[in-house]
Design a protein around this motif. Structure first.
Motif, PDB file in Angstrom:
ATOM      1  N   ALA A 136       0.847  -1.195   0.000  1.00 47.29           N
ATOM      2  CA  ALA A 136       0.000   0.000   0.000  1.00 47.29           C
ATOM      3  C   ALA A 136       0.882   1.245   0.000  1.00 47.29           C
ATOM      4  O   ALA A 136       0.468   2.324  -0.421  1.00 47.29           O
ATOM      5  N   SER A 137       2.112   1.079   0.473  1.00 50.87           N
ATOM      6  CA  SER A 137       3.038   2.208   0.519  1.00 50.87           C
ATOM      7  C   SER A 137       3.675   2.405  -0.852  1.00 50.87           C
ATOM      8  O   SER A 137       3.591   3.478  -1.449  1.00 50.87           O
ATOM      9  N   THR A 143      -0.119  11.170  -6.470  1.00 54.05           N
ATOM     10  CA  THR A 143      -1.515  11.436  -6.089  1.00 54.05           C
ATOM     11  C   THR A 143      -1.616  12.760  -5.343  1.00 54.05           C
ATOM     12  O   THR A 143      -2.527  13.560  -5.567  1.00 54.05           O
ATOM     13  N   THR A 144      -0.678  12.972  -4.439  1.00 48.83           N
ATOM     14  CA  THR A 144      -0.686  14.185  -3.618  1.00 48.83           C
ATOM     15  C   THR A 144      -0.662  15.428  -4.495  1.00 48.83           C
ATOM     16  O   THR A 144      -1.452  16.374  -4.293  1.00 48.83           O
ATOM     17  N   SER A 163     -11.593   8.849  -0.812  1.00 51.36           N
ATOM     18  CA  SER A 163     -10.707   7.750  -1.148  1.00 51.36           C
ATOM     19  C   SER A 163     -11.578   6.568  -1.574  1.00 51.36           C
ATOM     20  O   SER A 163     -12.521   6.204  -0.884  1.00 51.36           O
ATOM     21  N   MET A 169     -10.538   3.501  -1.866  1.00 50.40           N
ATOM     22  CA  MET A 169     -10.201   2.391  -0.957  1.00 50.40           C
ATOM     23  C   MET A 169      -9.262   2.910   0.127  1.00 50.40           C
ATOM     24  O   MET A 169      -8.269   3.581  -0.183  1.00 50.40           O
ATOM     25  N   ASN A 203      -6.378   3.221   2.729  1.00 53.69           N
ATOM     26  CA  ASN A 203      -5.023   2.665   2.799  1.00 53.69           C
ATOM     27  C   ASN A 203      -4.735   2.033   4.158  1.00 53.69           C
ATOM     28  O   ASN A 203      -3.687   1.437   4.358  1.00 53.69           O
ATOM     29  N   ASP A 254     -10.016   9.590  -4.991  1.00 55.94           N
ATOM     30  CA  ASP A 254      -8.614   9.277  -4.725  1.00 55.94           C
ATOM     31  C   ASP A 254      -8.458   7.776  -4.976  1.00 55.94           C
ATOM     32  O   ASP A 254      -8.847   6.949  -4.142  1.00 55.94           O
ATOM     33  N   ALA A 265      -5.638   6.130  -5.325  1.00 52.63           N
ATOM     34  CA  ALA A 265      -4.266   5.670  -5.045  1.00 52.63           C
ATOM     35  C   ALA A 265      -4.236   4.195  -4.666  1.00 52.63           C
ATOM     36  O   ALA A 265      -3.299   3.476  -5.012  1.00 52.63           O
ATOM     37  N   HIS A 270       3.793   4.598  -8.710  1.00 55.24           N
ATOM     38  CA  HIS A 270       4.667   3.744  -7.880  1.00 55.24           C
ATOM     39  C   HIS A 270       3.908   2.704  -7.074  1.00 55.24           C
ATOM     40  O   HIS A 270       4.500   1.764  -6.550  1.00 55.24           O
ATOM     41  N   LYS A 271       2.587   2.883  -6.948  1.00 58.59           N
ATOM     42  CA  LYS A 271       1.790   1.892  -6.216  1.00 58.59           C
ATOM     43  C   LYS A 271       1.258   0.804  -7.145  1.00 58.59           C
ATOM     44  O   LYS A 271       0.468  -0.038  -6.735  1.00 58.59           O
ATOM     45  N   HIS A 322       0.238   5.748   9.157  1.00 59.45           N
ATOM     46  CA  HIS A 322      -0.064   5.541   7.733  1.00 59.45           C
ATOM     47  C   HIS A 322      -0.580   6.795   7.032  1.00 59.45           C
ATOM     48  O   HIS A 322      -1.403   6.705   6.110  1.00 59.45           O
ATOM     49  N   CYS A 323      -0.118   7.954   7.504  1.00 60.41           N
ATOM     50  CA  CYS A 323      -0.556   9.238   6.933  1.00 60.41           C
ATOM     51  C   CYS A 323      -2.075   9.368   6.995  1.00 60.41           C
ATOM     52  O   CYS A 323      -2.707   9.898   6.068  1.00 60.41           O
TER      53      CYS A 323
HETATM   54  N1  C6P Z   1      -0.282   6.017   0.875  1.00 61.60           N
HETATM   55  C1  C6P Z   1       0.663   4.389   2.379  1.00 61.60           C
HETATM   56  O1  C6P Z   1       1.609   3.799   2.917  1.00 61.60           O
HETATM   57  P1  C6P Z   1       1.508   9.607  -2.945  1.00 61.60           P
HETATM   58  O2  C6P Z   1       2.417   9.583  -1.766  1.00 61.60           O
HETATM   59  O3  C6P Z   1       1.180  11.013  -3.382  1.00 61.60           O
HETATM   60  O4  C6P Z   1       1.943   8.724  -4.055  1.00 61.60           O
HETATM   61  O5  C6P Z   1       0.123   8.947  -2.449  1.00 61.60           O
HETATM   62  C2  C6P Z   1      -0.604   9.576  -1.441  1.00 61.60           C
HETATM   63  C3  C6P Z   1      -1.803   8.760  -1.074  1.00 61.60           C
HETATM   64  C4  C6P Z   1      -3.051   9.273  -1.314  1.00 61.60           C
HETATM   65  N2  C6P Z   1      -4.159   8.577  -1.051  1.00 61.60           N
HETATM   66  C5  C6P Z   1      -4.117   7.339  -0.517  1.00 61.60           C
HETATM   67  C6  C6P Z   1      -5.380   6.606  -0.267  1.00 61.60           C
HETATM   68  C7  C6P Z   1      -2.872   6.771  -0.237  1.00 61.60           C
HETATM   69  O6  C6P Z   1      -2.820   5.551   0.286  1.00 61.60           O
HETATM   70  C8  C6P Z   1      -1.685   7.498  -0.495  1.00 61.60           C
HETATM   71  C9  C6P Z   1      -0.333   6.947  -0.156  1.00 61.60           C
HETATM   72  C10 C6P Z   1       0.934   5.350   1.259  1.00 61.60           C
HETATM   73  O7  C6P Z   1      -0.493   4.172   2.723  1.00 61.60           O
HETATM   74  C11 C6P Z   1       2.082   6.259   1.572  1.00 61.60           C
HETATM   75  S1  C6P Z   1       1.729   7.352   2.876  1.00 61.60           S
END
Ligand code: C6P
Length: 412
Positions: free
Chosen positions: A33-34, A96-97, A174, A176, A178, A203, A205, A228-229, A368-369
């Motif tokens: 997921a990261s 995504t950010t 979102s 799904m 994370n 979102d 991601a 990258h995901k 997990h942000c």
């Molecule tokens: N979650 C996680 O370990 P970026 O970093 O911009 O590629 O993706 C941001 C992002 C946005 N929305 C969701 C739902 C996400 O899961 C993520 C990234 C990673 O869960 C890194 S914090």
């Protein structure tokens, strides 16, 4: 649901990183997921670009520049085709950010005003919270949070009430989670929002890499995700919006390539999507992303989803039988992705992650942000295992055995 037909044992040979040993053990990578691992084809397409095609794009007429431009634009076509939209509706960003920040800057600052509500949920990643907080501070929009129930499902009634009472002018969710893996019923939400003339930002991601996402069926206004995901390189993100919407949006950044003509005191901007791609982009990695899309398409997104349902069901069954373990999120793998967050008694998630690492197992621990979600769950942190195409049931057994060992070490 049909059983997985993805042969993860065979697929692993396509990923050089699995030759690496961690603490003398085979790498068990459960932090997808990261970010995900990269197959040879993606790595090769990047080195091939630098070895054979390297030059800037959209600027020069010599052969190399034309070849580089073609490769870059072919990736855009592959990605457009992957989510069923037109190539001119795909804007390349860094991640995504950046895509969400672009929408907050270029769409929201023109289309929203003071006191307009933006509906997000308690499931959101920081990148779908902080840009809206900044917007609120600058133009006075209001954030409306949609809560979740004890199983991690959205409070749909609350969301529908926010939409139908016209309290919100944008829904940003979102697809799904994370952290919990919850899959949000996004098509239903979009239909209700559109009946009330409210646009929806998705979102993606965590969804686009793991399940079929067809924008034509989904009918979202914005979709954002990161290369990258989904086996692609870091430094490439996608923003999808309808061409007509992009055309009305103001630029995000000014500079080369986003212009048609520049005069001393004004500029005529380039057509979309180039209007949003100022400066030299991440050319080689966009090309690499195209190779990742080819790889995923060969396996098939339906098959990837089935494989992850299978793994998630297997993992949930095993860990739910353990004592002193709290698992967060939906129990039914059909309503969730392959992301499992949990805590064991009072073992700190970082301690568990360290023990896992001793066994070559990579899991994420922390917030997990998603600190708003942590506050909702009333925990400072969780441990999280997340799966992808190359993960096997054997790896899940190792992971579960290591949880048991942690229990023995901490005497619980
Ligand atoms: N979650 C996680 O370990 P970026 O970093 O911009 O590629 O993706 C941001 C992002 C946005 N929305 C969701 C739902 C996400 O899961 C993520 C990234 C990673 O869960 C890194 S914090």
């Amino acid at each position: 649901m049909q059983r997985s037909i993805v042969n993860s044992y065979e697929l692993r040979n396509d990923f050089p990183i699995f030759k690496k040993k961690i603490n003398g053990k085979e790498l068990v990578y459960l932090d997808n997921a990261s970010t995900t691992q990269k197959p040879y084809t993606v790595i090769k397409s990047i080195t091939d670009f630098y070895s054979n095609y390297n030059s800037n794009i959209h600027r020069a007429v010599y052969q190399l520049a034309e070849e580089a431009t073609t490769l870059y634009e072919q990736s855009r076509e592959k990605i457009a085709n992957f989510i069923n939209v037109r190539p001119e509706e795909i804007v390349f960003t860094r991640n995504t950010t950046e895509s969400i920040n672009l929408i907050a800057h270029s769409w929201a600052r023109t289309n929203l005003k003071k006191d307009d509500g933006i509906a997000i949920s308690e499931l959101e990643h920081h990148s779908n919270i902080v840009p809206w907080q900044i917007l609120s501070q600058e133009i006075g929009t209001r954030l409306e949070y949609v809560g979740i129930d004890e199983n991690g499902f959205l409070d749909l009634e609350h969301l529908i009430e926010l939409i139908s009472s016209k309290k919100v002018k944008l829904v940003s969710l979102s697809h799904m989670s994370n952290v919990l893996g919850t899959i949000v019923p996004i098509e239903r939400i979009i239909k209700i929002a559109h009946e009330n003339d409210i646009p929806v930002l998705v979102d993606g991601a965590q969804s686009v890499p793991h399940m079929p996402v067809n924008v034509k069926n989904m009918d979202c206004d914005f979709l954002v995700f990161s290369a990258h995901k989904m086996l692609g390189p870091t430094g490439v993100g996608v923003l999808y919006a309808k061409k007509e919407v992009l055309e009305k949006m103001r630029p995000f950044m000014g500079g080369g390539d986003m212009i048609k003509e520049v005069f001393k005191f004004h500029t005529n901007y380039n057509e979309v999507p180039y209007k949003f791609e100022a400066g030299t982009p991440n050319i080689a990695d966009v090309v690499g992303f195209g190779a990742a899309i080819d790889y995923l398409k060969k396996i098939g997104m339906e098959n990837i989803r089935k494989h992850e349902i299978d793994l998630t069901e297997y993992a949930l069954e095993s860990i739910l039988s353990l004592n002193h373990l709290t698992v967060y999120g939906p129990r039914d793998p059909n309503y969730r992705g392959g992301v499992i967050s949990f805590n064991i008694a009072d073992i700190h998630p970082h301690d568990l992650a360290t023990i896992m690492n001793d066994h070559g197992i990579a899991i994420r621990s922390g917030h997990h942000c998603a600190q708003v979600l942590m506050q909702r769950l009333d925990v400072p942190a969780t441990s999280r295992a997340s799966f992808y195409i190359y993960n096997t049931k054997e790896e899940i057994d190792k992971f579960v055995n290591t949880i048991k060992e942690a229990g023995r070490i901490f005497k619980i």
